[in-house]
Design an enzyme around this catalytic site. Structure first.
Site, mmCIF file in Angstrom:
data_model
loop_
_atom_site.group_PDB
_atom_site.id
_atom_site.type_symbol
_atom_site.label_atom_id
_atom_site.label_comp_id
_atom_site.label_asym_id
_atom_site.label_seq_id
_atom_site.Cartn_x
_atom_site.Cartn_y
_atom_site.Cartn_z
ATOM 1 C CD GLN A 1 -27.133 17.036 51.585
ATOM 2 O OE1 GLN A 1 -26.155 16.490 51.090
ATOM 3 N NE2 GLN A 1 -27.477 18.271 51.269
ATOM 4 C CG ASP B 1 -34.543 16.636 53.786
ATOM 5 O OD1 ASP B 1 -34.217 16.228 52.656
ATOM 6 O OD2 ASP B 1 -34.189 17.746 54.220
ATOM 7 C CB CYS C 1 -30.251 25.944 55.190
ATOM 8 S SG CYS C 1 -30.111 27.115 53.840
ATOM 9 C CE LYS D 1 -29.551 19.742 48.566
ATOM 10 N NZ LYS D 1 -28.550 20.827 48.571
ATOM 11 C CG HIS E 1 -32.035 22.233 54.786
ATOM 12 N ND1 HIS E 1 -32.995 23.110 54.306
ATOM 13 C CD2 HIS E 1 -30.899 22.523 54.099
ATOM 14 C CE1 HIS E 1 -32.455 23.876 53.376
ATOM 15 N NE2 HIS E 1 -31.181 23.562 53.232
#
Length: 418
Positions: free
Chosen positions: A215, A212, A376, A238, A135
């Site tokens: 997700q 990251d 993104c 999220k 991202h």
């Protein structure tokens, strides 16, 4: 309403009544353009159960005050609630609470690493290794650091199925690489990267790792301590929590070495015009008034997810993904991007002869919310040679009937554009 999702006691032990779970999400009951909403943009932001909405309402009605500043009852209650959210997130991630910096989300968290850890340390000739599937939040901060330090960016490429090319990645871990930035789960492809193995190989070579987890947190049971990374970032909105919430986890010794990059109240021990003594981590990095009610809501969201069970959530989303993938593959001219084994419930696709934005607009008129664009992740779409895709991202509160309605709407809009 009870904040705990229902478990069907007449079914197998621990089996979740998904219809009753769905009823916990008020927004899913609305109509769009006169049609029942089918919300398939969960990778963008998830919907919120009533328990989360109610917890924030309760905070503002009964406990609203600033944190860590006042000795009156409301100030104490607010501080206790805020710190309880830190402790709850630590349990959710399996880390120490004093290693968690609460912030607005992954973008802030990665920028914190960039400016407080990387900027003072990197120099000309150093390399930052970034995967193709990142991202922008895990690309742009490193570019800014590289411009200011003389370091350079090296790309870790992917394979045609959307998985990381691990052999090439490990070959790229040369002596000049000082930092590796990698997504746990791709927001476009759904690829679940083997971050434990990747971080082990990086650690053997003395490379600092930034993962990251935006997700991953909504879909997987996380054991951040077991991953073995140096930094891990999550975003609350999220994972059924409020917007403007998230955290950076970092090894304690790294936090202690890092200077703050935002100054203000609460991140200090003593201030004079001759100089400032900063607070201990993690509060050193939490200048100003935080999103207190948001973190109260995030606490409720984590309770909610754990009451269902992350394993049950993963299994449910796997079933929905299999259903949606099979149905989409039957549509002539439809191309799915990313089919790595064990992927998360994200499907990015294109339909031959139809622009992604046109399809998304027409699907919206049918009550179906999907995302169109570059998500993104411009460098990733460049790899596949496309300008945009549609993305249908599923959550545990979606249904098989919604998938069928989505596919029927897609078939209808495809014919309109033919």
């Amino acid at each position: 309403m009870n904040s705990k999702p229902a478990v069907d006691e007449a079914a197998q032990p621990g089996q979740v009544d998904w219809e009753r779970v769905r009823a916990d999400f008020p927004l899913l009951m609305r109509e769009v353009h006169g049609r029942p909403l089918v919300y398939l943009d969960n990778a963008n932001t998830s919907q919120k159960p009533l328990a989360v909405v109610s917890s924030q309402d309760e905070f503002y009605r009964r406990h609203n005050a600033n944190v860590s500043r006042a000795v009156h009852a409301l100030g104490t209650e607010a501080t206790e609630a805020y710190e309880a959210s830190r402790s709850r997130l630590a349990r959710f991630l399996n880390v120490r609470a004093d290693e968690l910096v609460l912030c607005s989300g992954t973008t802030f968290a990665i920028n914190l690493v960039a400016y407080s850890w990387a900027l003072p340390r990197l120099k000309q000739g150093d390399t930052i290794l970034v995967s193709r599937m990142e991202h922008h939040a895990n690309i742009v901060p490193w570019q800014l650091v590289a411009e200011r330090t003389g370091a350079r960016i090296r790309v870790a490429e992917i394979l045609p199925d959307g998985s990381l090319d691990l052999d090439a990645l490990y070959r790229s871990m040369t002596g000049d690489v000082k930092l590796l930035a990698v997504a746990h789960v791709s927001n476009v492809l759904g690829t679940v990267n083997p971050v434990r193995e990747i971080c082990r190989e990086a650690r053997r070579r003395g490379i600092t790792t930034v993962v990251d987890g935006s997700q991953a947190a909504p879909h997987l049971r996380l054991d951040v301590a077991g991953i073995g990374c140096d930094f891990y970032a999550v975003t609350g909105h999220k994972m059924c929590g409020p917007t403007g919430t998230g955290a950076l986890w970092a090894r304690r010794e790294l936090l202690q070495e890092m200077p703050p990059f935002i100054g203000g109240g609460e991140m200090i021990k003593e201030v004079s015009f001759e100089g400032t003594v900063f607070n201990d981590p993690p509060h050193r990095f939490e200048a100003g008034t935080p999103n207190i009610a948001g973190f109260v809501g995030l606490h409720a969201a984590m309770d909610y997810l754990d009451d269902i069970g992350m394993e049950a959530i993963s299994a449910r989303e796997g079933e929905l993904l299999a259903h949606a993938t099979e149905a989409l593959q039957a549509i002539p001219g439809l191309r799915i991007f990313g089919n790595a084994p064990g992927k998360a419930a994200v499907i990015s696709f294109l339909v031959e002869g139809a622009h992604a934005h046109d399809l998304a607009t027409l699907l919206d008129l049918e009550g179906v919310a999907v995302r169109s664009g570059q998500h993104c992740a411009h460098p990733l779409l460049q790899y596949f040679g496309v300008a945009a895709t549609l993305r249908a991202s599923l959550a545990f509160y979606n249904t098989h009937d919604e998938i069928d309605r989505f596919v029927a709407a897609l078939e209808k809009t495809r014919r309109l554009l033919a």
